[in-house]
Design a protein around this motif. Structure first.
Motif, short mmCIF file in Angstrom:
data_model
loop_
_atom_site.label_atom_id
_atom_site.label_comp_id
_atom_site.label_asym_id
_atom_site.label_seq_id
_atom_site.Cartn_x
_atom_site.Cartn_y
_atom_site.Cartn_z
N ILE A 218 -28.79 38.98 13.96
CA ILE A 218 -28.35 40.37 13.77
C ILE A 218 -26.84 40.41 13.85
O ILE A 218 -26.17 41.01 13.01
N SER A 219 -26.27 39.72 14.85
CA SER A 219 -24.82 39.70 14.99
C SER A 219 -24.40 38.67 16.03
O SER A 219 -25.14 38.40 16.98
N GLY A 220 -23.20 38.14 15.85
CA GLY A 220 -22.57 37.39 16.92
C GLY A 220 -21.85 38.39 17.84
O GLY A 220 -21.50 39.49 17.40
N CYS A 221 -21.64 38.02 19.09
CA CYS A 221 -20.91 38.88 20.03
C CYS A 221 -19.63 38.17 20.49
O CYS A 221 -19.51 36.96 20.37
N ASP B 163 -18.51 37.39 23.34
CA ASP B 163 -18.62 36.39 24.42
C ASP B 163 -19.32 35.11 23.95
O ASP B 163 -19.64 34.24 24.75
N GLY B 164 -19.55 35.00 22.63
CA GLY B 164 -20.17 33.80 22.10
C GLY B 164 -21.69 33.86 22.06
O GLY B 164 -22.34 32.92 21.59
N SER B 165 -22.27 34.94 22.57
CA SER B 165 -23.73 35.10 22.51
C SER B 165 -24.14 35.62 21.14
O SER B 165 -23.32 36.14 20.39
N VAL B 166 -25.41 35.44 20.80
CA VAL B 166 -25.94 35.87 19.51
C VAL B 166 -27.11 36.82 19.72
O VAL B 166 -28.04 36.52 20.48
N LEU B 167 -27.05 37.96 19.03
CA LEU B 167 -28.15 38.92 19.01
C LEU B 167 -29.02 38.57 17.82
O LEU B 167 -28.51 38.41 16.70
#
Length: 250
Positions: free
Chosen positions: A154-157, A159-163
């Motif tokens: 859905i998207s990268g964030c 802080d390096g996390s991925v949704l």
């Protein structure tokens, strides 16, 4: 109802006559929170490719009725190959892609492949390119691993996390990865929890876990769509994760 969804998808296609990242992600949310993970779900009886559900515009009524029979202790191993009752990871992604790229009754074999093959098959079809070195995540990216899983970004964030959205036991859900330092209290996890709680509260009460481990960031090959295959008139690639969620659920 699924009939309305069917109508909406087809009529919007006829008007636009173009496929978009937004449409891919919007379709991905249709089975969200009421479709169980069933091993073999979305495949044909021979287990060689797309089954009837993954060659149909709109969702199967079976998915929700099977979901409603389950409690919080659902064990997917008890329902292997009940292929019409839910979706496995590649059955789900194949269904989403079919619903995005195809019209009703189009002659097409569908897009259900083994999870680890999925990205390479899409590349072979000329829909985009695969990358083994991942520099950034964009909405609609398809991510495959040899460990037998496939998910949609859905998207990268920041802080390096991925949704992401995927079918993973117990079923079709939005999840977030840990951040780049391995912290599970990441931006993506927070957004995943808030989204499931707000828009799929019945599911969230039974299945509150929205966290996936760091392998989702390290063990995957990335597929990015060509602009000519999926356009981005909504500029999702420029938007923050939360903005994308707001758009998808507005």
């Amino acid at each position: 109802s699924s009939k309305d969804i069917k109508k909406e998808i087809i009529s919007s296609k006829e008007i636009k006559n173009e496929n978009t990242i937004y449409e891919l992600l919007k379709n991905a949310t249709i089975p969200l929170g009421h479709t169980m993970y069933v091993y073999g779900g979305g495949w044909n009886e021979q287990d060689t490719g797309a089954g009837i559900e993954a060659l149909t515009i709109g969702e199967s009524k079976n998915w929700e009725s099977f979901y409603l029979e389950q409690d919080e202790y659902y064990q997917y191993e008890n329902y292997n190959y009940q292929i019409h009752d839910g979706l496995d990871c590649s059955g789900y992604v194949g269904w989403v892609i079919y619903n995005t790229l195809c019209n009703e009754n189009q002659e097409n074999d569908g897009y259900v492949y083994k999870a680890e093959e999925m990205v390479y098959r899409l590349e072979e079809m000329g829909y985009g390119k695969t990358y083994t070195t991942i520099e950034s995540y964009s909405p609609g990216d398809i991510m495959s691993t040899d460990n037998g899983h496939v998910y949609i970004v859905i998207s990268g964030c920041e802080d390096g996390s991925v949704l992401l959205i995927h079918s993973s036991p117990p079923g079709v859900k939005i999840s977030g990865t840990v951040d780049r330092n391995g912290n599970p209290e990441s931006q993506a996890v927070r957004i995943a929890q808030e989204t499931m709680k707000k828009y799929r509260s019945d599911w969230y009460e039974k299945y509150p876990d929205c966290t996936v481990d760091s392998s989702y960031l390290t063990d995957y090959v990335q597929f990015k769509w060509n602009d000519s295959t999926l356009k981005d008139p909504q500029n999702l690639k420029e938007k923050e994760a939360q903005e994308i969620i707001n758009l998808l659920f507005s």
